[in-house]
Design an enzyme around this catalytic site. Structure first.
Site, PDB file in Angstrom:
ATOM      1  N   GLY A 115       4.566   6.749  -2.962  1.00 44.39           N
ATOM      2  CA  GLY A 115       5.739   6.585  -3.795  1.00 44.39           C
ATOM      3  C   GLY A 115       5.364   6.017  -5.155  1.00 44.39           C
ATOM      4  O   GLY A 115       4.301   5.396  -5.309  1.00 44.39           O
ATOM      5  N   CYS A 116       6.233   6.194  -6.141  1.00 41.16           N
ATOM      6  CA  CYS A 116       5.913   5.766  -7.506  1.00 41.16           C
ATOM      7  C   CYS A 116       5.796   4.252  -7.624  1.00 41.16           C
ATOM      8  O   CYS A 116       4.792   3.732  -8.136  1.00 41.16           O
ATOM      9  CB  CYS A 116       6.940   6.319  -8.485  1.00 41.16           C
ATOM     10  N   HIS A 117       6.807   3.517  -7.146  1.00 41.52           N
ATOM     11  CA  HIS A 117       6.737   2.059  -7.183  1.00 41.52           C
ATOM     12  C   HIS A 117       5.530   1.570  -6.374  1.00 41.52           C
ATOM     13  O   HIS A 117       4.812   0.655  -6.796  1.00 41.52           O
ATOM     14  CB  HIS A 117       7.999   1.431  -6.596  1.00 41.52           C
TER      15      HIS A 117
END
Length: 312
Positions: A115-117
């Site tokens: 995921g990006c975060h």
């Protein structure tokens, strides 16, 4: 050599970006599904099993369904959903995670895209945990500010409507964000962080900020020493840049530019603060290294081609 690639979920933001990356390459043949057959299981199964690599750019349940359609043992699946990120039968698609991570990605036919975060959080903190500087049972607090493209088509439409939203909006206030399991697992932490993201009124760009107290560390460490530890860990990594410990050189008059890595696959990691308190900030393009770029990078590693091929 030419490889056949299918993007299952080619109309979403991640799928569109992957297609854009790969359309420019002469070593990739993109398998496309007709728009009227996107929900045709038989056609999707045919294309998945005809491919060397299939990207899943789908909600979790649909991604699991697509995996169930695979019967070609040579097809590699790279899943951009959260469905398999902490599944022990899948390899985490973050090549910079550890010294042996690329070998795992090359050997596996099941790769879970981060995921990006989570990518930003893990890249900032894992070296500290791996070095023993940050104990595994540390309770870390972090936030993230990200562009609205991370919310997909519905959020993009909301932000780009005539009644534009201009203020940042905090969300996931229940402190149960879907990235927490991977954020904990791949940093080596034994407890999940306190993590709270914010969506901003800009299209893309992301920065995760982690808050550290020197008392949390197992030994005395200044911000400069933490910065050097990170620089040593990522030495030679093409896409990871550990910024100098210099507030003036790494900010715009003291303001941190969340969008500075947009359009690239790069991650910048910065350390700020004093011997009494410090910040770690990791910045990336949430649609690049935070999603599509990371997926293509893992594909390149798996296929044994130049890792940066098609990426900037």
């Amino acid at each position: 050599m030419s490889y056949k690639v299918f993007v299952d979920g080619q109309e979403g933001t991640t799928g569109l970006q992957i297609n854009e990356y790969l359309a420019k390459r002469d070593d990739i043949t993109l398998l496309k599904i007709d728009s009227d057959k996107r929900k045709d299981l038989a056609e999707r199964q045919r294309l998945i099993n005809e491919s060397d690599v299939t990207f899943l750019c789908l909600p979790d349940a649909a991604a699991k369904e697509s995996v169930s359609l695979v019967n070609n043992p040579n097809t590699c699946v790279i899943d951009a959903s959260t469905a398999h990120r902490v599944n022990p039968d899948w390899v985490f698609g973050l090549p910079e995670l550890a010294a042996d991570q690329r070998d795992k990605i090359r050997a596996s036919k099941r790769i879970a895209n981060p995921g990006c975060h989570a990518s930003a959080f893990i890249l900032a903190l894992r070296p500290l945990v791996a070095a023993g500087l940050l104990p595994a049972d540390s309770q870390i607090a972090a936030n993230s500010i990200t562009g609205y493209s991370g919310g997909g088509k519905s959020m993009i439409a909301e932000y780009e409507s005539p009644e534009r939203i201009l203020a940042p909006r905090a969300y996931a206030l229940g402190l149960a964000h879907k990235h927490l399991p991977e954020m904990q697992a791949y940093t080596g932490l034994s407890v999940a962080p306190i993590f709270q993201p914010i969506v901003g009124p800009f299209y893309k760009g992301l920065a995760v900020t982690c808050y550290l107290h020197p008392q949390q560390c197992s030994r005395a460490a200044t911000p400069q020493q933490v910065r050097e530890l990170l620089a040593d860990y990522y030495q030679g990594e093409r896409f990871i840049r550990v910024l100098p410990f210099d507030l003036n050189a790494t900010t715009d008059g003291g303001f941190y530019n969340v969008e500075a890595n947009n359009g690239s696959n790069h991650v910048d990691i910065a350390v700020y603060g004093t011997e009494e308190r410090m910040l770690l900030i990791a910045r990336l393009d949430n649609l690049g290294k935070g999603a599509s770029g990371a997926a293509v990078q893992s594909m390149n590693v798996h296929l044994g081609v130049e890792e940066s091929l098609g990426l900037v």
